[in-house]
Motif scaffolding. Structure first.
Motif, short mmCIF file in Angstrom:
data_model
loop_
_atom_site.label_atom_id
_atom_site.label_comp_id
_atom_site.label_asym_id
_atom_site.label_seq_id
_atom_site.Cartn_x
_atom_site.Cartn_y
_atom_site.Cartn_z
N ILE A 11 -54.71 8.31 22.11
CA ILE A 11 -54.27 6.98 22.52
C ILE A 11 -52.79 6.82 22.21
O ILE A 11 -52.37 6.80 21.05
CB ILE A 11 -55.06 5.87 21.79
N PRO B 153 -52.70 -0.44 23.43
CA PRO B 153 -53.92 0.36 23.31
C PRO B 153 -55.22 -0.44 23.35
O PRO B 153 -56.30 0.16 23.43
CB PRO B 153 -53.76 1.01 21.94
N ARG C 138 -58.00 0.17 26.28
CA ARG C 138 -58.57 1.52 26.32
C ARG C 138 -59.43 1.80 25.11
O ARG C 138 -60.50 2.38 25.21
CB ARG C 138 -57.44 2.55 26.43
#
Length: 339
Positions: A89, A94, A97
């Motif tokens: 990541i 972030p 996701r």
């Protein structure tokens, strides 16, 4: 990422034969029956079912090969695609996701391994350059990462190479102290989430000349708040070599557990190679032990495939794919060479 540093392979081999053989109090439960897990994905509860990414590059490639009638190549790539691989990541934000992956894993009864990879001056401007533009941006990023985790279980490998680059003077002066502070803050932020297990990256067996030199920096970086450290990420040292060095580091930290990246260490490192040839898509390597918490080592919480096999280390000055891009020929060799 994860170069050998200045240490020589001869040192690794010498240390391997003098590895610590003491018997500290057990920290994990690797010898319990299969199938016993906890909602937090703790190795203390038996074998953890790690998340298999059905949408990753390896899975897509295997599907393409199958559709094209290349059954033999598809089967080789499936040796990667069907195993748990960590998800890296580095997205500017972030949250979405991380939330998506952890929710998919939760529904499947699995635990994802996530790599937080966004430290400022990431990879010291080399093949995997990037990261947050400032310390404040990074702190906000880690906060969003943690928010994406929610209360769902996940194992997080924190910032490969970041600590090692402090030790090898790539990160100098005040920037070194700043980075250690950022890592400690990241550990503390992530550990506020009840399902998170956090492993601070600690380089590899070729990067560490003297494990004792890593003790104080690791403490400053928050190892006391983490669940342990990660070792051999994106590198090729054998499990035995890794245990020899990481075991000494663990002992110096009072028995801290650790995980080992075994994704490509089946044949060990390319002996005698120098510079980029040693760590960047070296020839003749092989897949290593599959991800599991049944490691046979008291302090080793798991073998993990942190580096996603088949994805390039970088262009390596030989016209190879960029870092993180699918490298088909290399993936096939890793699978073919595996025992």
């Amino acid at each position: 990422m994860n170069r050998y540093g200045r240490a020589g392979v001869a040192l690794v081999l010498a240390l391997a034969v003098t590895a610590c053989t003491g018997n500290p109090a057990p920290r994990t439960g690797r010898d319990r029956p299969e199938g016993q897990t906890s909602s937090a994905g703790s190795p203390d509860s038996g074998t953890v079912r790690f998340y298999v990414d059905s949408e990753g590059a390896a899975a897509q490639e295997a599907g393409r090969l199958q559709r094209e009638g290349k059954a033999e190549e598809a089967a080789l790539v499936r040796r990667i695609a069907d195993r748990p691989n960590a998800v890296w990541i580095g997205d500017p934000d972030p949250l979405a996701r991380v939330a998506d992956i952890t929710e998919k894993a939760r529904r499947a009864g699995q635990v994802p391994v996530l790599v937080a990879y966004h430290i400022p001056d990431r990879d010291c401007g080399q093949f995997s350059a990037g990261g947050a533009a400032s310390p404040d941006e990074y702190r906000a990023w880690i906060g969003r990462f943690a928010e994406g985790l929610g209360g769902r279980p996940a194992w997080v490998v924190l910032e490969p190479d970041a600590l090692a680059h402090v030790l090898d003077n790539c990160t100098r002066g005040g920037k070194a102290a700043e980075r250690l502070d950022l890592l400690r803050g990241a550990v503390e932020t992530l550990k506020r989430q009840p399902g998170a297990r956090v492993y601070l990256d600690a380089g590899n067996a070729g990067w560490i000349r003297n494990p004792d030199e890593w003790i104080d920096p690791m403490r400053r970086a928050g190892i006391d708040r983490a669940d342990g450290f990660a070792f051999n990420v994106s590198n090729f040292f054998t499990t035995e070599e890794s245990v020899a060095i990481a075991g000494r580091l663990s002992e110096g930290l009072g028995g801290t557990p650790y995980v080992i990246d075994t994704s490509r260490n089946g044949n060990g490192p390319l002996r005698g190679a120098q510079g980029d040839d040693a760590w960047c898509n070296p020839a003749g390597r092989a897949l290593g032990a599959e991800p599991t918490t049944r490691t046979g080592h008291e302090r080793v919480d798991a073998f993990l495939w942190v580096k996603r096999p088949g994805e390039s280390d970088g262009e390596c000055h030989r016209g190879e794919p960029g870092a993180g891009q699918w490298f088909h020929a290399y993936a096939l060799d890793l699978a073919r060479n595996a025992r």
